[in-house]
Design a protein around this motif. Structure first.
Motif, short mmCIF file in Angstrom:
data_model
loop_
_atom_site.label_atom_id
_atom_site.label_comp_id
_atom_site.label_asym_id
_atom_site.label_seq_id
_atom_site.Cartn_x
_atom_site.Cartn_y
_atom_site.Cartn_z
N LEU A 301 58.49 68.15 -31.20
CA LEU A 301 59.60 67.82 -32.17
C LEU A 301 60.48 69.16 -32.25
CD1 LEU A 301 57.53 65.97 -34.93
CD2 LEU A 301 59.68 65.13 -33.30
N VAL A 302 59.82 70.29 -32.54
CA VAL A 302 60.42 71.58 -32.52
C VAL A 302 61.25 71.85 -31.28
CG1 VAL A 302 60.16 74.08 -32.86
CG2 VAL A 302 58.85 72.57 -34.04
N LEU A 303 60.82 71.57 -30.21
CA LEU A 303 61.58 71.70 -29.05
C LEU A 303 62.98 70.73 -29.02
CD1 LEU A 303 58.85 71.79 -26.16
CD2 LEU A 303 60.21 73.81 -26.95
N SER A 304 62.67 69.55 -29.38
CA SER A 304 63.86 68.83 -29.74
C SER A 304 64.87 69.49 -30.49
CB SER A 304 63.58 67.48 -30.06
OG SER A 304 64.50 66.61 -30.27
N GLU A 305 64.37 69.89 -31.51
CA GLU A 305 65.15 70.54 -32.65
C GLU A 305 66.18 71.52 -32.08
OE1 GLU A 305 64.78 72.27 -37.41
OE2 GLU A 305 63.17 71.36 -36.28
#
Length: 375
Positions: A301-305
């Motif tokens: 999720l953070v990588l996507s952000e």
């Protein structure tokens, strides 16, 4: 018996179950965060609610229970396993007559303690000021006196609160400008590596998954590694050479966590961009953790952000020595290495990681001309 680090303030943990999955894991993670911050844990107050109370978050009855627990244990700090609104935090501080820290504030405190480099300190300060800006409201009545004069003392009729807000905006602007310059410098370094056909690899993963231990094992470095959350914050890069291959730059990045404060993601943009601009990600996972699937999801999720969702990723299942499984690797339907099982602590399976680096290096640069200009 209290869990009291030397010199740590006594605290009471407050956690509310709203019926969402993973509550016990979240509470255990809060305990680890509190210990990492150097606080003692003198008690825990738990409760169940359908939704947060607008005034005290936990409701007036539970707030009174927190007060009684703090008085009985002589705790000086109340740590909430949730994000509080500015008004909720002020109301609780008035009732408890003690410092109240929410989850975001706790993580910011840990980051402030751990940042070592100039860039890391700038990023933490920016995140703290962004968080503080939402709390500069009429709670500061003791500072709301009229000030005359010009410059830093404020204009005619400017209150201390207005002056604080203005100075905060000025400092935030200065920090953003400094971090933008550092970001430009990183961009120049990346372009230089690409022209030289140097493979760029970033280690990412949930905090305390063993990234720094793996970084030290791969590069023979002495980066600080410890069994605690957010042991290291500052991105460190080292170059290594792969036999039959070429140079590789490995970067150890800050660990992720569930509900990582947005202010931190934004402030650490220059650092996290290393992951977004890498040629390959080693997603390090504590394979011995019962919560590993949720941790993998949170990291993604953070990588996507940060815009890194499209970067090729190899899942590095670390700590097989604790899980009692053998080293090995898996390949995807195209024959590419997609998963490697290793122990960074013992060194078992490290040759498989080097094989993964070699194969990705050969695949990447076989598709590129020997010299090119970046867009």
């Amino acid at each position: 018996m209290f869990d009291r680090p030397v010199g740590g303030d006594a605290s009471v943990l407050v956690s509310v179950d709203f019926g969402e999955p993973g509550y016990e894991d979240s509470l255990q993670e809060l305990r680890q965060l509190v210990i990492s911050a150097g606080l003692a844990i003198n008690g825990t107050v738990e409760g169940r609610r359908p939704k947060p109370d607008p005034k005290f978050f936990v409701g007036s009855g539970k707030a009174d229970e927190v007060l009684a627990t703090m008085q009985a244990t002589e705790a000086k700090v109340a740590v909430f396993n949730h994000d509080l609104s500015p008004s909720q935090q002020r109301n609780l501080e008035r009732l408890l007559e003690a410092r109240v820290i929410d989850r975001t504030g706790l993580i910011l405190d840990i980051f402030a303690q751990r940042a070592q480099s100039h860039e890391g300190k700038l990023q933490v300060e920016l995140a703290q000021l962004e968080h503080l800006s939402t709390r500069l409201v009429r709670g500061w009545t003791h500072l709301e006196r009229q000030k005359g004069g010009i410059g830093v003392r404020g204009g005619p009729g400017e209150t201390q609160l207005e002056l604080d807000r203005r100075m905060l905006r000025i400092r935030v602007k200065q920090l953003r400008e400094k971090l933008d310059k550092l970001k430009q410098q990183r961009g120049m370094q990346r372009r230089s590596r690409r022209r030289s056909q140097v493979l760029s690899v970033s280690l990412v993963g949930y905090t305390n998954a063993g990234k720094s231990t793996l970084f030290n094992r791969l590069t023979q470095s002495g980066v600080y590694a410890a069994d605690q959350l957010f042991a290291t914050l500052d991105t460190t890069s080292r170059k290594l050479y792969i036999p039959d291959g070429g140079p590789v730059v490995i970067s150890d990045t800050v660990g992720f966590i569930k509900h990582l404060p947005h202010a931190l993601v934004e402030a650490f943009g220059a650092t996290l961009e290393e992951a977004a601009q890498a040629d390959l990600l080693f997603h390090v996972v504590d394979v011995a953790s019962d919560n590993r699937d949720d941790q993998i999801e949170q990291v993604n999720l953070v990588l996507s952000e940060i815009g890194a969702q499209a970067v090729p990723q190899i899942l590095v299942l670390n700590q097989i020595d604790r899980a009692g499984i053998q080293s090995g690797l898996d390949r995807d339907e195209y024959g590419r290495i997609s998963k490697v099982r290793i122990s960074a602590k013992t060194g078992e399976g490290m040759e498989l990681l080097r094989l993964a680096l070699l194969e990705h290096q050969q695949s990447l640069f076989a598709k590129q001309p020997t010299s090119y200009q970046d867009a």
